[in-house]
Design an enzyme around this catalytic site. Structure first.
Site, mmCIF file in Angstrom:
data_model
loop_
_atom_site.group_PDB
_atom_site.id
_atom_site.type_symbol
_atom_site.label_atom_id
_atom_site.label_comp_id
_atom_site.label_asym_id
_atom_site.label_seq_id
_atom_site.Cartn_x
_atom_site.Cartn_y
_atom_site.Cartn_z
ATOM 1 N N GLY A 1 0.820 -1.208 0.000
ATOM 2 C CA GLY A 1 0.000 0.000 0.000
ATOM 3 C C GLY A 1 0.848 1.250 0.000
ATOM 4 O O GLY A 1 2.029 1.202 0.348
ATOM 5 N N CYS B 1 5.142 -6.488 1.744
ATOM 6 C CA CYS B 1 5.537 -5.089 1.596
ATOM 7 C C CYS B 1 4.931 -4.220 2.699
ATOM 8 O O CYS B 1 5.296 -4.384 3.860
ATOM 9 C CB CYS B 1 5.198 -4.582 0.199
ATOM 10 S SG CYS B 1 6.147 -3.113 -0.206
ATOM 11 N N TYR B 2 3.977 -3.347 2.366
ATOM 12 C CA TYR B 2 3.348 -2.536 3.418
ATOM 13 C C TYR B 2 2.774 -3.445 4.507
ATOM 14 O O TYR B 2 2.874 -3.145 5.702
ATOM 15 C CB TYR B 2 2.249 -1.663 2.805
ATOM 16 C CG TYR B 2 1.537 -0.778 3.808
ATOM 17 C CD1 TYR B 2 2.201 0.295 4.412
ATOM 18 C CD2 TYR B 2 0.207 -1.008 4.157
ATOM 19 C CE1 TYR B 2 1.552 1.108 5.329
ATOM 20 C CE2 TYR B 2 -0.446 -0.200 5.076
ATOM 21 C CZ TYR B 2 0.234 0.865 5.663
ATOM 22 O OH TYR B 2 -0.417 1.664 6.569
ATOM 23 N N HIS C 1 7.595 -8.473 -3.374
ATOM 24 C CA HIS C 1 6.290 -8.833 -3.928
ATOM 25 C C HIS C 1 6.349 -10.208 -4.603
ATOM 26 O O HIS C 1 6.744 -10.297 -5.760
ATOM 27 C CB HIS C 1 5.844 -7.785 -4.953
ATOM 28 C CG HIS C 1 5.448 -6.489 -4.342
ATOM 29 N ND1 HIS C 1 4.179 -6.249 -3.864
ATOM 30 C CD2 HIS C 1 6.156 -5.371 -4.090
ATOM 31 C CE1 HIS C 1 4.115 -5.040 -3.353
ATOM 32 N NE2 HIS C 1 5.302 -4.477 -3.475
ATOM 33 N N GLU D 1 3.966 -11.855 -5.717
ATOM 34 C CA GLU D 1 2.884 -11.994 -6.702
ATOM 35 C C GLU D 1 3.254 -11.509 -8.100
ATOM 36 O O GLU D 1 2.575 -11.831 -9.060
ATOM 37 C CB GLU D 1 1.617 -11.270 -6.200
ATOM 38 C CG GLU D 1 1.673 -9.740 -6.184
ATOM 39 C CD GLU D 1 2.350 -9.148 -4.933
ATOM 40 O OE1 GLU D 1 3.108 -9.864 -4.262
ATOM 41 O OE2 GLU D 1 2.131 -7.964 -4.660
ATOM 42 N N ASP E 1 -18.589 -12.601 -20.765
ATOM 43 C CA ASP E 1 -19.191 -12.865 -19.453
ATOM 44 C C ASP E 1 -20.636 -13.342 -19.586
ATOM 45 O O ASP E 1 -21.014 -14.376 -19.024
ATOM 46 C CB ASP E 1 -19.145 -11.612 -18.558
ATOM 47 C CG ASP E 1 -17.727 -11.127 -18.315
ATOM 48 O OD1 ASP E 1 -16.791 -11.912 -18.553
ATOM 49 O OD2 ASP E 1 -17.562 -9.969 -17.904
ATOM 50 N N LYS F 1 -11.656 -12.320 -14.292
ATOM 51 C CA LYS F 1 -11.772 -12.420 -15.752
ATOM 52 C C LYS F 1 -10.927 -13.555 -16.339
ATOM 53 O O LYS F 1 -11.376 -14.270 -17.236
ATOM 54 C CB LYS F 1 -11.341 -11.086 -16.370
ATOM 55 C CG LYS F 1 -11.702 -10.939 -17.821
ATOM 56 C CD LYS F 1 -13.134 -10.514 -17.939
ATOM 57 C CE LYS F 1 -13.539 -10.189 -19.358
ATOM 58 N NZ LYS F 1 -14.883 -9.596 -19.387
HETATM 59 N N1 GLN Z 1 4.454 2.727 1.339
HETATM 60 C C1 GLN Z 1 5.348 1.739 1.833
HETATM 61 C C2 GLN Z 1 6.785 2.062 1.447
HETATM 62 O O1 GLN Z 1 7.034 2.928 0.668
HETATM 63 C C3 GLN Z 1 4.958 0.371 1.302
HETATM 64 C C4 GLN Z 1 5.117 0.262 -0.178
HETATM 65 C C5 GLN Z 1 4.452 -0.968 -0.752
HETATM 66 O O2 GLN Z 1 3.641 -1.621 -0.106
HETATM 67 N N2 GLN Z 1 4.712 -1.225 -2.026
HETATM 68 O O3 GLN Z 1 7.689 1.427 1.937
#
Ligand code: GLN
Length: 515
Positions: free
Chosen positions: A64, A91-92, A176, A178, A233, A371
């Site tokens: 985030g 991450c966040y 990440h 994903e 769909d 999708k």
């Molecule tokens: N905002 C947070 C940072 O800059 C997390 C970034 C993210 O989740 N991609 O470290």
């Protein structure tokens, strides 16, 4: 997915979204690993959110844009941790988890964006089958610099002293997994699913068979209508319902007079090739009448949607139907703030522009699917490739590709221009690389000269974009000679047009459609 009321009951892994760019991708990856990923925003009502947590095998906290030291999500994270479900912070989400458990997160001196090497410190189960160092994709300004007391640091990178950690049943990773650029991303997610004991039961064929059975049970001997737009769909939803109840399903195509050239005849032919026999309802005069004098795009959409529902309802009642099959898909439900629930039948009808008081029960066979999953299901069920690959068209079709008032003359012009754009692009063989390509008719006029006479005519805009999911789009760099051919054909074959422009705006700031 809830377990109430029978129906499709598959326990989920919960993905809580904190506004990360790849949050939906996490849910899709979990599903590719054959576990149902349920996606919710962290902004939903807390009780509701905690119920989702309780019903899950485990929880993934997404990335985030916020910084954890702003303290925005401290309360919610503490409540989630209290539920004692295994958490994977990404991450966040990793930073949130670390801070909530007593670690320290700060703006990093070495922010990491893009390919980054991580080094393992501990060969935890989550790294089974993954080497001691590998390349991942990072995107962060902040970093966990001090792990929570009692946490084990599992990996580091040059900018992240705590690139991965484990705290009891919880894991946090700074990168990440994903995204495709991260090596061993799927392996890591798969290992985590094994650790939390999530069985791999999200197998599309089995799930679809269950849905087919479910619809049969619910609709029984009643009659259902299905509204087909010609896109993937609605066609796939209809085909699933057809497999459930056979001829008690009445597919309907409403001719609103605003279809692209050759439609709906072409759709009907394709549908017939897979055994569906749609009833064509010609309501084109009504639509054109209703749109008379309307110039505001939102107003056009509203009028179109309302009339569409009315015509459909009337036809359904004429056919003695009690149910309406709709092609609503998972992102539609999530975007409207809902959750799909276990039951195939919806009791409130506020999706896809249908009025709340429609006298039909809504059946949504595709409401659990993304999708890409719908595409896989469609292929399995034998939906023709032409329908699967068809470019999306907005509900109100050509009405929102005509600037200003919609008139019969303007429909005719934009339809012909659009057909030329399609034909030229398809002849050049580049359509597979494009998300959408179409023509728009402006309300303004421009001077031209045709056959030595002054001509004062319409302006057509050509738009062609590249996109993966329509959330963002870049312009297609069409060859000049292709563009010139399109312009010359439009101005010579359509006497009312004197000028052709090419739209060179990406999304954002523009949208893909004009209105
Ligand atoms: N905002 C947070 C940072 O800059 C997390 C970034 C993210 O989740 N991609 O470290």
């Amino acid at each position: 997915m809830d377990n109430a009321g029978g129906g499709l009951t598959v326990k989920h892994v919960l993905i809580i979204d904190f506004g990360g760019q790849y949050s939906h991708l996490i849910a899709r990856r979990i599903r590719e690993l054959e576990v149902y990923g349920e996606f919710v925003s962290h902004t939903i009502d807390t009780d509701n959110l905690l119920e989702y947590v309780r019903e899950s095998y485990g929880v993934i906290l997404s990335g985030g844009p916020a910084s954890v030291w702003e303290g925005k999500h401290d309360d919610i994270i503490k409540l989630i941790i209290k539920e004692d479900k295994p958490i994977l912070g990404i991450c966040y989400g990793h930073q949130l988890l670390a801070r909530a458990l007593g670690g320290i997160v700060q703006r990093s001196h070495k922010p990491e964006f893009g390919p980054t090497t991580v080094f393992l410190k501990v060969r935890d189960r989550i790294f089974k089958g993954i080497p001691n160092s590998f390349i991942v994709w990072m995107s962060h300004n902040d970093a966990v610099i001090e792990p929570p007391p009692g946490a084990e640091v599992l990996a580091y990178s040059h900018g992240s002293p705590v690139a991965a950690m484990r705290y009891g049943i919880h894991y946090g990773i700074q990168w990440h997994p994903e995204v495709a650029h991260t090596s061993y991303g799927m392996k890591l997610l798969s290992n985590w699913l094994d650790i939390i004991g999530a069985p791999r039961v999200w197998k599309l064929d089995i799930v679809v068979d269950k849905i087919i059975e479910d619809i049969r049970g619910v609709i029984g001997d009643s009659i259902a209508v299905a509204a087909i737009s010609g896109g993937i769909d609605s066609t796939t939803a209809t085909l699933i319902a057809y497999k459930s109840i056979g001829s008690k399903l009445k597919p309907v195509i409403i001719d609103h007079g605003l279809h692209p050239q050759g439609e709906p005849a072409r759709s009907i032919k394709l549908l017939e090739s897979i055994g569906l026999k749609p009833i064509l309802v010609d309501a084109s005069d009504m639509f054109i009448e209703a749109l008379k004098g309307i110039t505001d795009p939102e107003e056009k959409r509203r009028i179109f949607g309302k009339l569409y529902a009315e015509v459909l309802e009337e036809e359904a009642l004429k056919l003695g139907a009690e149910y309406l099959v709709q092609g609503t898909i998972y992102p539609d439900i999530i975007e409207s703030g809902g959750r799909p629930g276990a039951s195939i039948i919806k009791t409130h009808h506020n999706v896809a522009g249908l009025p709340r008081n429609i006298r039909l029960k809504i059946v949504e066979p595709l409401k659990w699917f993304y999708k890409d999953e719908v595409r896989r299901i469609a292929r399995k069920l034998g939906v023709p490739e032409e329908i699967i690959k068809r470019q999306p068209i907005p509900g109100p079709a050509l009405a929102v590709r005509i600037e200003g008032e919609v008139t019969r003359e303007k429909i005719d012009i934009v339809r012909r221009a659009d057909a030329i754009v399609r034909e030229e692009i398809e002849n050049s063989g580049i359509q597979e690389r494009l998300w959408q390509y179409f023509a728009i008719l402006l309300n303004s006029k421009a001077t031209g000269v045709k056959g030595d006479n002054r001509a004062y005519g319409y302006v057509v805009v050509v738009r062609a974009v590249i996109s993966v999911d329509a959330m963002t789009a870049s312009i297609a760099r069409l060859q000049w000679d292709l563009l010139e051919r399109i312009a010359s054909r439009i101005t010579s074959e359509i006497p009312q047009v004197t000028r052709v422009l090419y739209d060179i705006t990406s999304k954002p700031p523009a949208t893909i459609e004009w209105e």
